[in-house]
Design a protein around this motif. Structure first.
Motif, PDB file in Angstrom:
ATOM      1  N   LEU A  65      -8.407  -8.122  -4.739  1.00  0.00           N
ATOM      2  CA  LEU A  65      -8.647  -7.185  -6.566  1.00  0.00           C
ATOM      3  C   LEU A  65     -10.055  -6.544  -6.541  1.00  0.00           C
ATOM      4  O   LEU A  65     -10.027  -5.908  -6.885  1.00  0.00           O
ATOM      5  CB  LEU A  65      -8.624  -7.265  -8.023  1.00  0.00           C
TER       6      LEU A  65
ATOM      7  N   ARG B  13       0.943  -1.000  -0.349  1.00  0.00           N
ATOM      8  CA  ARG B  13       0.054   0.114  -0.316  1.00  0.00           C
ATOM      9  C   ARG B  13       1.378   0.753  -0.022  1.00  0.00           C
ATOM     10  O   ARG B  13       2.067   1.009   0.889  1.00  0.00           O
ATOM     11  CB  ARG B  13      -0.941  -0.129   1.383  1.00  0.00           C
TER      12      ARG B  13
ATOM     13  N   TYR C  35      -3.046   0.595  -3.219  1.00  0.00           N
ATOM     14  CA  TYR C  35      -2.468  -1.175  -3.213  1.00  0.00           C
ATOM     15  C   TYR C  35      -2.112  -0.787  -4.676  1.00  0.00           C
ATOM     16  O   TYR C  35      -2.338  -0.164  -5.805  1.00  0.00           O
ATOM     17  CB  TYR C  35      -3.538  -1.831  -3.028  1.00  0.00           C
ATOM     18  N   ASP C  36      -0.934  -1.589  -4.452  1.00  0.00           N
ATOM     19  CA  ASP C  36      -0.411  -1.661  -5.997  1.00  0.00           C
ATOM     20  C   ASP C  36       0.413  -3.738  -5.451  1.00  0.00           C
ATOM     21  O   ASP C  36       1.488  -3.481  -5.078  1.00  0.00           O
ATOM     22  CB  ASP C  36       1.140  -1.066  -6.436  1.00  0.00           C
TER      23      ASP C  36
ATOM     24  N   TRP D 246      -6.898  -0.237  -5.784  1.00  0.00           N
ATOM     25  CA  TRP D 246      -5.316  -0.466  -6.967  1.00  0.00           C
ATOM     26  C   TRP D 246      -5.059   0.729  -7.236  1.00  0.00           C
ATOM     27  O   TRP D 246      -6.095   1.404  -8.068  1.00  0.00           O
ATOM     28  CB  TRP D 246      -5.814  -1.821  -7.327  1.00  0.00           C
TER      29      TRP D 246
ATOM     30  N   LEU E 246      -2.785  -2.636 -11.993  1.00  0.00           N
ATOM     31  CA  LEU E 246      -4.421  -2.386 -12.525  1.00  0.00           C
ATOM     32  C   LEU E 246      -4.240  -2.895 -14.256  1.00  0.00           C
ATOM     33  O   LEU E 246      -4.262  -3.813 -14.621  1.00  0.00           O
ATOM     34  CB  LEU E 246      -5.982  -2.296 -12.108  1.00  0.00           C
TER      35      LEU E 246
END
Length: 183
Positions: free
Chosen positions: A147, A50, A62-63, A152, A157
């Motif tokens: 997800l 995050r 988030y990633d 995200w 994404l």
């Protein structure tokens, strides 16, 4: 990179057409270059984090990629290794494996060329506190479950969807049906 650091500005074909401070490039929607690195541990789990609230772009989201902006005069490969080591807080990573490149466009005037890489990180990670608010290595199944639950980064994404379509990579085990598969 700070907002004052200089980055290359590129055209729709990823050719350098100028330079700008990073903060100005973001504010004016100037197209630039980024490196996205999917980091996996020895078990094949994906590093997920995050972002901190102080990030210039996509704060607190988030990633599933570490990475960032490619500096002026810097190549994608050099940026990928630099960014992966910085964000994971490690030294001595193998050179990330280049997978593909795509142009991200949010439809609202923000666009950047994104080179996607993958690396295996067997080292203990110590992510940068100014970049990473939370982190964990998640299985692909756990990531897929998250997800729909977490917010995200949209460019992450987009890269992840392309990565899934791309197929098994050098740091990922091949499915059991492929030669050398272990799944």
């Amino acid at each position: 990179m700070s907002a004052d650091e200089i980055i290359d500005i590129v055209d729709e074909n990823d050719r350098v057409i100028g330079r700008s401070p990073r903060g100005e490039a973001y504010a004016r929607g100037l197209r630039h270059r980024c490196a996205f690195i999917l980091a996996r541990d020895a078990e094949g789990r994906i590093f997920v984090h995050r972002r901190t609230p102080s990030k210039l772009v996509f704060p607190s989201l988030y990633d599933m990629f570490v990475g960032g902006v490619v500096g002026a005069g810097e190549g994608y490969d050099e940026a990928a290794l630099r960014e992966a080591e910085e964000e994971l807080g490690v030294t001595g990573l193998p050179r990330p494996a280049y997978l593909f490149k795509f142009r991200y466009d949010d439809g609202a005037g923000h666009s950047w060329w994104s080179a996607v890489y993958e690396v295996r990180c067997d080292l203990p990670v110590r992510p940068q506190a100014e970049e990473v608010a939370w982190h964990a290595f998640l299985s692909e199944a756990e990531l897929e479950r998250r997800l729909g639950e977490w917010e995200w980064t949209p460019d992450g994404l987009a890269a992840y969807e392309r990565l899934k379509a791309y197929g098994p990579g050098p740091a990922r085990p091949a499915p059991a049906s492929e030669p050398g598969g272990t799944a």
